[in-house]
Design a protein around this motif. Structure first.
Motif, mmCIF file in Angstrom:
data_model
loop_
_atom_site.group_PDB
_atom_site.id
_atom_site.type_symbol
_atom_site.label_atom_id
_atom_site.label_comp_id
_atom_site.label_asym_id
_atom_site.label_seq_id
_atom_site.Cartn_x
_atom_site.Cartn_y
_atom_site.Cartn_z
ATOM 1 N N ILE A 150 -9.609 -1.555 2.597
ATOM 2 C CA ILE A 150 -9.445 -0.887 1.303
ATOM 3 C C ILE A 150 -9.694 -1.884 0.168
ATOM 4 O O ILE A 150 -10.404 -1.587 -0.803
ATOM 5 C CB ILE A 150 -8.027 -0.276 1.186
ATOM 6 C CG1 ILE A 150 -7.874 0.893 2.156
ATOM 7 C CG2 ILE A 150 -7.748 0.184 -0.247
ATOM 8 C CD1 ILE A 150 -6.482 1.460 2.213
ATOM 9 N N ARG A 151 -9.120 -3.067 0.290
ATOM 10 C CA ARG A 151 -9.281 -4.095 -0.745
ATOM 11 C C ARG A 151 -10.738 -4.488 -0.923
ATOM 12 O O ARG A 151 -11.226 -4.645 -2.061
ATOM 13 C CB ARG A 151 -8.454 -5.324 -0.384
ATOM 14 C CG ARG A 151 -8.550 -6.473 -1.373
ATOM 15 C CD ARG A 151 -8.014 -7.759 -0.773
ATOM 16 N NE ARG A 151 -8.787 -8.177 0.423
ATOM 17 C CZ ARG A 151 -8.441 -9.183 1.216
ATOM 18 N NH1 ARG A 151 -7.333 -9.866 0.970
ATOM 19 N NH2 ARG A 151 -9.192 -9.499 2.268
ATOM 20 N N MET A 156 -12.770 3.946 -4.112
ATOM 21 C CA MET A 156 -11.469 3.906 -4.760
ATOM 22 C C MET A 156 -10.449 4.617 -3.888
ATOM 23 O O MET A 156 -10.616 5.785 -3.562
ATOM 24 C CB MET A 156 -11.532 4.554 -6.151
ATOM 25 C CG MET A 156 -10.255 4.393 -6.935
ATOM 26 S SD MET A 156 -9.824 2.646 -7.162
ATOM 27 C CE MET A 156 -8.096 2.765 -7.604
ATOM 28 N N HIS A 157 -9.430 3.911 -3.478
ATOM 29 C CA HIS A 157 -8.355 4.471 -2.664
ATOM 30 C C HIS A 157 -7.080 4.469 -3.505
ATOM 31 O O HIS A 157 -6.857 3.543 -4.291
ATOM 32 C CB HIS A 157 -8.169 3.621 -1.402
ATOM 33 C CG HIS A 157 -7.281 4.253 -0.365
ATOM 34 N ND1 HIS A 157 -5.910 4.261 -0.467
ATOM 35 C CD2 HIS A 157 -7.588 4.895 0.810
ATOM 36 C CE1 HIS A 157 -5.402 4.880 0.588
ATOM 37 N NE2 HIS A 157 -6.384 5.270 1.373
ATOM 38 N N LYS A 160 -5.278 1.208 -3.484
ATOM 39 C CA LYS A 160 -6.040 -0.014 -3.747
ATOM 40 C C LYS A 160 -5.353 -0.956 -4.733
ATOM 41 O O LYS A 160 -5.373 -2.183 -4.527
ATOM 42 C CB LYS A 160 -7.437 0.331 -4.237
ATOM 43 C CG LYS A 160 -8.386 -0.863 -4.233
ATOM 44 C CD LYS A 160 -9.842 -0.421 -4.266
ATOM 45 C CE LYS A 160 -10.760 -1.609 -4.057
ATOM 46 N NZ LYS A 160 -12.173 -1.207 -3.879
#
Length: 273
Positions: A150-151, A156-157, A160
């Motif tokens: 995710i990072r 876009m989570h 994040k």
């Protein structure tokens, strides 16, 4: 299909079972004895209300079921103050002793939890108990791998903004996912069941509430739940039966510290009409 048997010798024809049946399937026969016609038996949710409320114990199931091993003399009323104090003392436990919980004790807890309510008494919840602490640590490692994706990813989570701090904590030797708990309880159910998530949350709430009576503590493992819902390596590690999905997860074990006080909460927000 016949689901209950009513003993005509002990039935007093009080009518409680007729009134208490949530789907209205029990009727009074011409002889006065309550009956559930065979043709409506398929609609019976097997909730056991008729059996539970019969004052003469005249009703018994004719389907496979496992009764609680609880003598009637052990069934007692709990005073509101006692229950209130017990529930108010409940804490989300995030610090654990390095001590495993015996499987028999966990099974005893789950034997209570199986009585939690479920929609139409469908009882959809199944359990995966990760009992090996090393396997729990592996779940944490896989969840951190998911967070690194995710990072480092372009998408876009919702999580994040917070994953860098969680990754830093993990790389500093902390466990921000399972908090060092020796065990994890995972409630799962058939993916096609629309009520399974709610029923699983109820069951896990019972699990968490029962834990202190056994000297245990628990905490909702939200990051693990989210990761196990979308990260394929973690899904494969859990290896749930085909057609079944994780509903929610909970870490648990022996608390490292004993609660000494009951903290405050906001007043109840009530609207009366």
């Amino acid at each position: 299909m016949k689901t209950i048997s009513i003993n005509p010798r002990t039935c007093t024809q009080c009518g409680i079972c007729i009134e208490i049946c949530p789907t209205g399937l029990i009727i009074q026969s011409n002889e006065g004895i309550p009956v559930m016609p065979d043709e409506v038996g398929n609609f019976c949710s097997k909730c056991g209300n008729c059996e539970a409320f019969c004052p003469e114990s005249a009703i018994s199931p004719v389907f496979d079921t496992k009764h609680a091993d609880t003598p009637k003399e052990n069934i007692a009323d709990i005073m509101p103050g006692q229950l209130g104090t017990y529930m108010q003392q409940r804490r989300s436990i995030r610090n654990y002793k390095n001590r495993k919980v015996d499987r028999a004790l966990i099974e005893e807890m789950l034997d209570i939890v199986r009585y939690s309510p479920s929609g139409m008494n469908n009882q959809p919840v199944r359990w995966l108990v990760v009992h090996d602490p090393e396997k729990v640590r592996k779940l944490t490692r896989l969840t951190m791998d998911w967070m690194r994706d995710i990072r480092d990813g372009d998408n876009m989570h919702p999580l994040k903004p917070m994953v860098p701090a969680l990754i830093a904590a993990y790389e500093a030797g902390k466990d921000p996912i399972c908090r060092g708990a020796p065990h994890v309880a995972i409630a799962y159910a058939a993916e096609a069941n629309p009520m399974a998530f709610t029923d699983s949350i109820i069951a896990l709430s019972w699990f968490e509430l029962a834990a202190p009576a056994f000297g245990l503590g628990a905490c909702w493992a939200g990051f693990l739940k989210i990761a196990a819902s979308e990260y394929q390596p973690l899904i494969q590690e859990l290896d749930l039966p085909n057609g079944h999905v994780l509903q929610y997860s909970m870490m648990f074990g022996y608390p490292k510290y004993k609660e000494q006080n009951i903290p405050g909460r906001e007043p109840s927000r009530i609207t009366w009409k």
